[in-house]
Design an enzyme around this catalytic site. Structure first.
Site, PDB file in Angstrom:
ATOM      1  CG  ASN A 104      -9.151  -3.921   7.943  1.00 35.55           C
ATOM      2  OD1 ASN A 104      -9.853  -4.328   8.875  1.00 35.55           O
ATOM      3  ND2 ASN A 104      -8.162  -3.062   8.118  1.00 35.55           N
ATOM      4  CG  HIS A 341       0.415  -7.864   9.687  1.00 35.27           C
ATOM      5  ND1 HIS A 341       0.604  -7.897  11.049  1.00 35.27           N
ATOM      6  CD2 HIS A 341       1.642  -7.842   9.137  1.00 35.27           C
ATOM      7  CE1 HIS A 341       1.900  -7.886  11.315  1.00 35.27           C
ATOM      8  NE2 HIS A 341       2.547  -7.858  10.163  1.00 35.27           N
ATOM      9  CB  CYS A 342      -5.084  -5.233   6.420  1.00 35.72           C
ATOM     10  SG  CYS A 342      -4.152  -4.129   5.404  1.00 35.72           S
ATOM     11  CB  SER A 343      -5.567  -8.831  10.415  1.00 33.26           C
ATOM     12  OG  SER A 343      -5.677  -9.248   9.088  1.00 33.26           O
TER      13      SER A 343
END
Ligand code: PMP
Length: 383
Positions: A104, A341-343
């Site tokens: 992100n 995981h912000c992904s």
């Protein structure tokens, strides 16, 4: 120095802990015996602060293969570095080719720019997390392209991308190559010169072993994004931001203690990085092979014989990721990170967008026995 009693730390991809000897000391010394404002004033403490930063810059530059340290600017982190590059260089009508495994920290600034007329073409990754260079080439050739963006290594799958080849493709088509190196720096040898990239952003607090709140950005000499902040620096007379590097990109009083800590991390890696990386690879291989033996557990990313950074994410067919992470922490004192995981793009690519995954990430200070402890705990939890 090892782990604090009671904590087995497998969350190095979020932030490295503990910090190695030298890092905290360098930060204290920056506040203590070099506590002036760097490059502002000619008294001893100000000069000492300036020297602290110059030394750290040259250590980090040496570690990342940056021949002129002025091409390396300090930021508050990898997120700020990526925002600077994207927002400072893309304008309405520009087209960007992006690999569909980005964090992100890239996706969000880019999609903010999409609302301002920037166009995006996404290139998928395979089930292990790798992008096919021919797919990128086709995407770049399809229309005039200003920028190719790819991470060097994934914070979910551990997959490493062929950055030098991607940079060649970008350059053949007149685009710049921008790399998110948050998970690579400190875990892989990184040489910006031989990678041939135009921008390489790093986090200071992960594999580079520095504190939180510091990062760095390499900018190739002829790549000149607009700075994101204007303000005070070493020189005072002009009303416009100085054009020289690094001053152009470093307005305001810097995070001198953070920079000193990052510099100390780089010094340690310059001396011992090869050995530390070899040890990380060995521990990662052992953990990987052990996790593969647990029934019902899927290990994301490349097979054990394929190079990766020390990140192993797993998803269990019955037990949720959140529950596994909770029990690991509460019952076994093992720190991991569960979720997306912000992904989310990466999780979508590897089929774990709904379930999320439990990420074990390895790094400095992990003791040999930690891998066995993690495997024993996972066998019990997944039974
Ligand atoms: N990119 C990736 C792949 C990351 O894993 C992270 C950290 N989670 C970032 C960017 C952002 O780094 P920072 O914390 O330094 O802003």
């Amino acid at each position: 120095m090892g782990e604090s009693p009671g904590v087995i730390y497998f969350d190095h991809a979020a932030t490295s802990w503990p910090k190695p000897p030298g890092v905290v000391e360098a930060m204290v010394s920056a506040m203590d015996s070099a506590g002036g404002n760097p490059d502002r004033g000619s008294h001893a403490l100000a000069l000492a602060a300036g020297r602290t930063i110059a030394h750290a810059r040259s250590e980090v530059a040496r570690l990342l293969g940056v021949s002129d340290a002025r091409d390396l600017v300090f930021t508050s982190g990898c997120t700020e570095a990526l925002n600077l590059v994207l927002k400072g260089s893309l304008k309405r009508g520009d087209r960007v080719v992006i690999v569909s495994a980005e964090h992100n920290a890239v996706v969000r600034p880019l999609y903010t720019l999409v609302t301002r007329g920037v166009k995006v073409a996404r290139v998928p990754v395979d089930a292990e997390g790798h992008v096919d260079i021919e797919d990128v080439e086709r995407a770049v050739a399809a229309a005039p392209t200003r920028m190719v963006i790819c991470q060097h290594a994934s914070n979910v799958t551990g997959a490493i991308q062929a950055i030098a080849d991607l940079a060649d493709v970008a350059h053949e088509h007149g685009a710049v190559m921008v790399v998110d190196g948050a998970q690579a720096a400190g875990h892989l040898p990184v040489d910006c010169a031989s990678l041939g990239v135009d921008a390489y952003a790093v986090a200071g607090h992960k594999g580079l072993l520095g504190p939180q709140g510091i990062g760095a950005l390499y900018l190739a000499p002829d790549f000149q994004p607009t700075e994101s902040l204007q303000g005070g620096g070493g020189s005072s007379i002009e009303v416009t931001q100085p054009a020289d590097r690094p001053d152009r990109y470093e307005a305001g009083t810097p995070n001198t203690p953070g920079i000193a800590g990052l510099g100390a991390g780089a010094t340690l890696l310059l001396a011992e990085g090869q050995a530390l990386m070899a040890r990380e690879r060995e521990l990662t291989r052992r953990l990987h092979e052990g996790l593969l033996e647990i029934p019902g557990l899927r290990v994301l990313g490349p097979a054990p014989d394929v190079p990766r950074v020390p990140v192993l994410s797993v998803a269990h067919e019955r037990t949720s990721s959140d529950e596994i992470a909770y029990v690991l922490d509460k019952r076994y004192g093992i720190a991991v990170r569960a979720g997306l995981h912000c992904s989310p793009w990466t999780h979508a690519a590897v089929g774990t967008l709904e379930s999320g995954a439990v990420r074990f990430s390895l790094g400095w200070g992990l003791e040999d026995g930690s891998v066995d402890s993690a495997l024993e705990a996972m066998h019990e939890i997944c039974r």
